[in-house]
Design an enzyme around this catalytic site. Structure first.
Site, PDB file in Angstrom:
ATOM      1  N   LYS A  45      -5.585   0.402   9.984  1.00 22.72           N
ATOM      2  CA  LYS A  45      -7.123   0.344  10.282  1.00 22.72           C
ATOM      3  C   LYS A  45      -7.904   0.474   8.974  1.00 22.72           C
ATOM      4  CE  LYS A  45      -7.017   4.814   8.418  1.00 22.72           C
ATOM      5  NZ  LYS A  45      -7.380   5.293   7.511  1.00 22.72           N
ATOM      6  N   ARG A  70       0.569  -9.528  -4.002  1.00 19.80           N
ATOM      7  CA  ARG A  70      -0.507 -10.622  -5.347  1.00 19.80           C
ATOM      8  C   ARG A  70       0.757  -9.874  -6.402  1.00 19.80           C
ATOM      9  NH1 ARG A  70      -6.460  -8.868  -4.426  1.00 19.80           N
ATOM     10  NH2 ARG A  70      -5.701  -7.546  -4.356  1.00 19.80           N
ATOM     11  N   TYR A  94      -8.542  19.609   1.279  1.00 19.05           N
ATOM     12  CA  TYR A  94      -7.789  18.916   2.161  1.00 19.05           C
ATOM     13  C   TYR A  94      -7.915  19.610   3.446  1.00 19.05           C
ATOM     14  CZ  TYR A  94      -4.453  16.286   4.426  1.00 19.05           C
ATOM     15  OH  TYR A  94      -3.823  15.011   5.795  1.00 19.05           O
ATOM     16  N   ALA A 145       0.647  -1.325  -0.277  1.00 16.73           N
ATOM     17  CA  ALA A 145       0.111  -0.086   0.168  1.00 16.73           C
ATOM     18  C   ALA A 145       0.128   1.647   0.364  1.00 16.73           C
ATOM     19  CB  ALA A 145      -1.051  -0.128   1.090  1.00 16.73           C
ATOM     20  N   ARG A 152     -10.500   2.676  -2.815  1.00 18.29           N
ATOM     21  CA  ARG A 152     -11.183   2.847  -1.491  1.00 18.29           C
ATOM     22  C   ARG A 152     -12.626   3.194  -2.041  1.00 18.29           C
ATOM     23  NH1 ARG A 152      -7.091   7.369   1.167  1.00 18.29           N
ATOM     24  NH2 ARG A 152      -5.890   6.894  -1.121  1.00 18.29           N
TER      25      ARG A 152
END
Length: 329
Positions: free
Chosen positions: A101, A42, A238, A17, A169
């Site tokens: 998380k 993967r 942001y 990630a 996401r």
């Protein structure tokens, strides 16, 4: 199953990630009690890219990394929909786990993973890096000293600009959505200052084209009558911040959740005497995170409070979804 041995904790990584690339693995390399051994994906090319940068062995497939006998612990930076399966697999293989998380999408899911770790006498830690920044202790001290009077309201937000369409996401099958990603932070901030027994009295989740929630808000109530208002979303300018509003003043902290290591936080206090600011020291919260994990593994200290927070935060997010009329999968 790895054998007990002296020396650094030998770490493997399940997933490539962006957060691992930018924040966590550079901090791991600087932590003397951890030694990065292997990185799995993967996609073999992604594993190779990470391995080349961080000086580890590339592994194609998460199961293959868990089959290695030179791994004591794993870091799992996978999407929310994959985390429970692979955290459970790592625990079953006898590895300590540091997970991104949300460790659980529901309170029951988080509770089950915590119970499995305890039954195997293994460390299980969720990425709580933002809570390890001392800026929050500075806020707590001012509140405890009565600088703003009795705390009445916590307002907390985390918003980012729209993500690329292919971002994980936005994918419902991977547990995507703003609540489980950005919403984690303002919900946890509300619990930090108002306690664990928050009740959801209002919530809204806005779905995007793929069906996942891309924005949302919630109104929470504490037993003593104090309240929290939280907002989060993928389509905002942001900002991540919180404000504590009391009977005699208010405290505002910007960059509350993602301050860079060199950032010196500015805490603003507003009361009847006007506005004044306090500049706090900088802190590397990801270095603190990996150091905290290394310490927990090497000392086997109790993580009971951390686990209670993990379960409580997951249960609160679950309650937000239910109050908004969204099925909890």
């Amino acid at each position: 199953m790895p054998v007990n041995r002296a020396g650094p904790v030998r770490l493997g990584v399940l997933g490539c990630a962006d957060i691992a690339w930018r924040r966590t693995l550079p901090a791991v390399l600087a932590e003397p009690r951890l030694r990065l051994v292997a990185v799995a994906s993967r996609d073999g090319r992604r594993a190779q890219r990470f391995a080349d940068r961080f000086g580890a062995a590339p592994v194609t497939g998460y199961d293959r990394l868990l089959d290695r006998d030179d791994i004591d612990a794993v870091y799992v930076p996978l999407p929310a929909g994959l985390l429970p399966r692979w955290v459970d697999a790592a625990l079953a293989a006898g590895r300590h786990v540091l997970a991104e998380k949300p460790l659980g999408r529901t309170g029951a899911e988080a509770h089950d993973l915590v119970a499995r770790a305890a039954a195997r006498d293994l460390v299980l830690m969720e990425n709580n890096a933002f809570q390890l920044h001392p800026q929050h202790d500075a806020v707590r001290r001012l509140v405890a000293a009565g600088e703003i009077g009795p705390l009445r309201t916590v307002t907390s937000v985390f918003g980012i600009p729209p993500l690329p369409p292919e971002d994980v996401r936005y994918r419902p099958e991977l547990g995507g959505g703003a609540l489980l990603d950005l919403g984690f932070y303002p919900l946890r901030a509300a619990q930090m200052f108002l306690g664990p027994d928050l009740r959801v009295v209002g919530a809204h989740l806005h779905p995007g084209p793929s069906g996942v929630d891309v924005a949302g808000s919630a109104l929470l109530a504490a037993p003593d009558g104090a309240e929290a208002a939280v907002s989060f979303g993928f389509g905002h300018a942001y900002r991540n911040a919180y404000e504590l509003w009391g009977g005699e003043g208010r405290l505002v902290l910007e960059r509350a959740f993602t301050p860079p290591p060199e950032h010196r936080p500015v805490l603003s206090l507003h009361d009847a005497n006007g506005a004044r600011q306090r500049t706090l020291r900088s802190h590397h919260q990801f270095a603190a995170l990996v150091a905290d994990f290394a310490d927990a593994v090497t000392t086997r200290r109790s993580l009971r409070q951390h686990h209670e927070e993990v379960i409580g935060r997951a249960a609160l997010a679950e309650a937000v979804r239910r109050h908004a009329g969204v099925e909890v999968r």
